[in-house]
Design a protein around this motif. Structure first.
Motif, PDB file in Angstrom:
ATOM      1  N   LEU A 192      88.132 -30.411 -13.569  1.00 39.62           N
ATOM      2  CA  LEU A 192      87.935 -31.634 -12.796  1.00 39.62           C
ATOM      3  C   LEU A 192      88.795 -31.584 -11.540  1.00 39.62           C
ATOM      4  O   LEU A 192      89.996 -31.359 -11.619  1.00 39.62           O
ATOM      5  N   PHE A 242      90.144 -33.940  -8.756  1.00 42.88           N
ATOM      6  CA  PHE A 242      90.294 -35.380  -8.533  1.00 42.88           C
ATOM      7  C   PHE A 242      90.176 -35.712  -7.058  1.00 42.88           C
ATOM      8  O   PHE A 242      90.459 -34.894  -6.185  1.00 42.88           O
ATOM      9  N   ASN A 292      91.969 -38.247  -5.431  1.00 39.84           N
ATOM     10  CA  ASN A 292      93.217 -38.575  -4.747  1.00 39.84           C
ATOM     11  C   ASN A 292      94.421 -37.810  -5.264  1.00 39.84           C
ATOM     12  O   ASN A 292      95.489 -37.901  -4.734  1.00 39.84           O
ATOM     13  N   PHE A 293      94.235 -37.040  -6.319  1.00 36.18           N
ATOM     14  CA  PHE A 293      95.339 -36.184  -6.726  1.00 36.18           C
ATOM     15  C   PHE A 293      94.895 -34.784  -6.469  1.00 36.18           C
ATOM     16  O   PHE A 293      93.814 -34.396  -6.811  1.00 36.18           O
ATOM     17  N   LEU A 330      97.605 -31.830  -6.198  1.00 38.21           N
ATOM     18  CA  LEU A 330      98.520 -30.812  -6.696  1.00 38.21           C
ATOM     19  C   LEU A 330      99.828 -31.421  -7.180  1.00 38.21           C
ATOM     20  O   LEU A 330     100.149 -32.551  -6.859  1.00 38.21           O
ATOM     21  N   TYR A 331     100.571 -30.634  -7.953  1.00 35.46           N
ATOM     22  CA  TYR A 331     101.917 -31.037  -8.334  1.00 35.46           C
ATOM     23  C   TYR A 331     102.849 -30.746  -7.168  1.00 35.46           C
ATOM     24  O   TYR A 331     103.054 -29.588  -6.821  1.00 35.46           O
ATOM     25  N   PRO A 357     101.756 -40.654 -10.606  1.00 29.08           N
ATOM     26  CA  PRO A 357     100.316 -40.888 -10.769  1.00 29.08           C
ATOM     27  C   PRO A 357      99.818 -40.415 -12.133  1.00 29.08           C
ATOM     28  O   PRO A 357     100.207 -39.347 -12.595  1.00 29.08           O
ATOM     29  N   ALA A 372      97.055 -39.300 -12.688  1.00 32.96           N
ATOM     30  CA  ALA A 372      96.243 -38.093 -12.485  1.00 32.96           C
ATOM     31  C   ALA A 372      97.057 -36.833 -12.771  1.00 32.96           C
ATOM     32  O   ALA A 372      96.490 -35.815 -13.133  1.00 32.96           O
ATOM     33  N   PHE A 373      98.380 -36.912 -12.630  1.00 27.47           N
ATOM     34  CA  PHE A 373      99.214 -35.741 -12.918  1.00 27.47           C
ATOM     35  C   PHE A 373      98.970 -35.271 -14.347  1.00 27.47           C
ATOM     36  O   PHE A 373      98.779 -34.092 -14.599  1.00 27.47           O
ATOM     37  N   VAL A 432      92.900 -32.132 -18.811  1.00 28.55           N
ATOM     38  CA  VAL A 432      91.632 -31.432 -18.597  1.00 28.55           C
ATOM     39  C   VAL A 432      91.880 -29.922 -18.535  1.00 28.55           C
ATOM     40  O   VAL A 432      91.056 -29.129 -18.969  1.00 28.55           O
ATOM     41  N   ASP A 433      93.050 -29.541 -18.010  1.00 26.48           N
ATOM     42  CA  ASP A 433      93.359 -28.117 -17.898  1.00 26.48           C
ATOM     43  C   ASP A 433      93.651 -27.462 -19.239  1.00 26.48           C
ATOM     44  O   ASP A 433      93.878 -26.259 -19.298  1.00 26.48           O
ATOM     45  N   VAL A 457     104.641 -31.905 -17.302  1.00 26.55           N
ATOM     46  CA  VAL A 457     104.266 -32.509 -16.024  1.00 26.55           C
ATOM     47  C   VAL A 457     105.049 -33.784 -15.739  1.00 26.55           C
ATOM     48  O   VAL A 457     105.614 -33.946 -14.667  1.00 26.55           O
ATOM     49  N   GLU A 497     108.749 -34.547 -13.186  1.00 26.03           N
ATOM     50  CA  GLU A 497     108.608 -35.497 -12.080  1.00 26.03           C
ATOM     51  C   GLU A 497     109.530 -36.698 -12.264  1.00 26.03           C
ATOM     52  O   GLU A 497     109.809 -37.432 -11.323  1.00 26.03           O
TER      53      GLU A 497
END
Lengths: 343, 287
Positions: free
Chosen positions: A79, A81, A83-84, A86-87, B176, B178-179, B185-186, B197, B201
């Motif tokens: 997936l 995204f 608006n995201f 990368l770390y 976020p 999404a992080f 998903v990965d 993750v 952070e």
């Protein structure tokens, strides 16, 4: 066997019915674009396929296996995204390697290196590998984000408006590049966007989504030329399609103030919503007068705004046509370009 | 305008630093000089004979003496510093660890009645902690926790937990979702995504939370005095316990010890000073 199959998938998020009874199949090498305005349920659709949301009802099969209740990690989809990307605290290399280092994957270090190099080469980001992600430009970030998706060689790509935050030039460049990339990787893509041009130019098939429902699913050509409803028609094309309330008599379709505009089939309804695309309007040869209100030059073509029989009509004509504001023209539309929806 | 600002800053600095400066001077004196009738505030390198002079002979004897056991105590300053370190660090680690996990739950999952729970967590700080000293004392006596390291570690962890939960929730809310979702998903599990993750952070937030917890545990006096007057005695309680012993207060050693005692907190605070303000506002200031 289809790569992805949804049967009657519904999902409610709080008070909003984000998806209702969504069904479609995605072919093994297909590039399917889901087009819809903000809030149509596009992102929920992708998140449901990825496993970040669990559908309330319906069947979701990946490669023939029902995965509706499986964890995201077990689905082997990638997936990207909106608006995201990368770390920020990791380097590009670490970002690319991250999906490969997932505990369940058990890849040898050499294999990880090899795949990272392969993806970097494919996306032309090799020189960025040691750079911290927070130092990248928007375009570079999005390339790396797509790199993160392809290193795993997943069974399916899910792309959530990956090009929306980029500038126009870069967007067009990447559009071509990514289309080509998907073809080369022979991996199906479910791509979500609100940009009709993007949908039409990239897709094998386009699904038009509105309020959580798929209104039409067909080839870009069919969706553009033969939209099933005014709602679908309005979502595609720039300038937008003309939609006019018309009445029919022996002479054909009549505009709101009575002027004839084009011929109609004998079995057509008496009152209808008439749709025709601006590029199908010709400025001469008609049987009634219209006044030019505005002319907007767009390079290869110009958009002419007409006041015609009590309606405002957009016409897109080649720039070579000589037309000026306040000029009187006699527009016409060929009957085969007319779309009719009963009122 | 600039001049005024400098003047105000300098005046405040002088006011704030004066006690510390006096303590630093005292730590260099001999005991007689600390209780002399005439204030002595100028260090000299050789002996001073005039008892009315502001000069005194500077010496590091008090620092060398930190390992000595004084009358009225069972252990030397260094021994008590050890207790403070063990109790302060372990309770800080426990508060931050528990607080982070708890805040993660509130930040990421739909917890029924989450707002009420968070309010409850915060409400544990409404009461002055010392108001519960008697029940705690009775409890600790029954559990045989009086005078132990573990007793104070548990107590300080409980007191700091509400602060840690609220602070960490502020910091985690800013990371976020999404992080983690990208990691899920990965191919990572929820726990792995949290460790790989979210935690990296959240490092700044955890450091800030740790500073606040450490300061509060490090300086705590009331419970330390009541529950641990013997056994694992922390430095604040040790200093207070020296009062009224037959040899009198060893002021130079207390001054030297106090300076050594505030040093680690100062260093720790300076290291995370940039993030402290975000911590004080529960993370609501965007970078």
């Amino acid at each position: 066997m289809s790569a992805l199959e949804l049967r009657g998938v519904s999902k409610r998020l709080g008070a909003v019915q984000a998806l209702s009874d969504v069904s479609f199949e995605l072919g093994a090498h297909e590039f399917l674009v889901v087009l819809g305005p903000t809030g149509a349920g596009k992102t929920t659709l992708l998140r449901t396929v990825a496993g970040l949301e669990t559908p309330d009802s319906g069947v979701l099969r990946l490669g023939g296996v029902d995965v509706a209740q499986r964890a995201p990690a077990e689905r082997d989809v990638a997936l990207v995204f909106q608006n995201f990307s990368l770390y920020p605290s990791k380097t590009v290399r670490e970002n690319l390697a991250f999906p490969l280092l997932a505990p369940g994957r058990r890849l040898a270090a050499a294999e990880v290196d090899e795949r990272v190099r392969w993806a970097a080469q494919l996306l032309r980001i090799e020189r960025l590998l040691e750079r911290p992600a927070r130092q990248l430009s928007g375009g570079e970030m999005q390339r790396v984000a797509i790199g993160r998706a392809i290193v795993r060689r997943p069974r399916l790509f899910l792309m959530d408006e990956p090009l929306t935050n980029l500038d126009a030039k870069l967007r067009e460049e990447l559009r071509v590049e990514l289309r080509e990339l998907a073809r080369r990787l022979e991996t199906p893509v479910l791509w979500v966007t609100h940009d009709a041009a993007e949908a039409l130019s990239m897709a094998d098939r386009v699904a038009v989504l509105s309020h959580g429902r798929i209104l039409q699913l067909d080839t870009p050509r069919t969706v553009y030329l033969r939209p099933v409803s005014p709602l679908v028609a309005r979502q595609l094309g720039s300038p937008p399609i003309n939609l006019i309330e018309v009445r029919r008599d022996e002479a054909g379709w009549r505009l709101p103030s009575g002027e004839p505009c084009c011929s109609a089939a004998g079995d057509a309804p008496r009152e209808a919503l008439l749709g025709f695309r601006p590029e199908h309007v010709r400025l001469e040869g008609g049987s009634s007068d219209a006044v030019v209100e505005l002319v907007e030059h767009l390079g290869p073509q110009q958009v002419v705004v007409l006041r015609w029989g009590g309606a405002t009509v957009h016409a897109a004509v080649p720039s070579s046509v000589d037309v000026a504001v306040h000029q009187r023209v006699r527009p016409t539309v060929a009957a085969e370009h007319c779309l009719v929806w009963p009122r | 305008m600039k001049l005024v600002r400098w003047f105000v800053l300098l005046a405040y600095l002088a006011l704030a630093a004066a006690p510390l400066a006096w303590m630093a001077l005292s730590s260099l004196k001999r005991r007689d000089d600390t209780i002399a009738p005439h204030a002595k505030f100028l260090p000299a390198s050789s002996a001073v004979d005039d008892s009315a002079s502001p000069w005194f002979e500077a010496t590091l004897a008090a620092y060398r003496d930190l390992g000595a056991v004084h009358a009225g105590a069972q252990e030397s300053f260094l021994g008590h510093l050890g207790s403070s370190v063990v109790i302060g660090l372990l309770s800080t680690v426990a508060s931050v660890a528990l607080g982070t996990c708890c805040a993660y739950g509130f930040s990421r999952f739909r917890v029924p009645g989450a707002k009420d729970w968070l309010f409850f967590v915060l409400s544990t700080r409404f009461l002055p902690p010392l108001a519960v000293v008697v029940p705690v004392l009775i409890m600790y006596r029954a559990l045989d926790l009086q005078g132990t390291h573990l007793g104070l570690i548990v107590l300080y962890t409980v007191f700091n937990l509400s602060l840690a939960v609220w602070l960490m929730k502020g910091f985690l809310d800013e990371i976020p979702r999404a992080f983690e979702e990208a990691a899920l998903v990965d191919g990572y599990s929820r726990g792995q995504a949290f460790l790989r993750v979210v935690l990296p952070e959240a490092r700044t937030g955890m450091a800030v939370t740790a500073v606040f917890c450490l300061i509060s545990a490090w300086n705590e006096y009331g419970f330390a005095m009541t529950l641990n007057s013997s056994g694992a005695v922390t430095v604040p309680a040790y200093f207070a316990g020296l009062q009224g012993n037959i040899e009198g207060m060893p002021w130079p050693q207390i001054a030297a010890g106090a300076l050594v005692f505030v040093a680690p907190i100062t260093v720790f605070t300076v290291l995370v000073r940039k993030s402290l303000l975000r911590g004080m506002t529960f993370g609501t200031i965007k970078q």
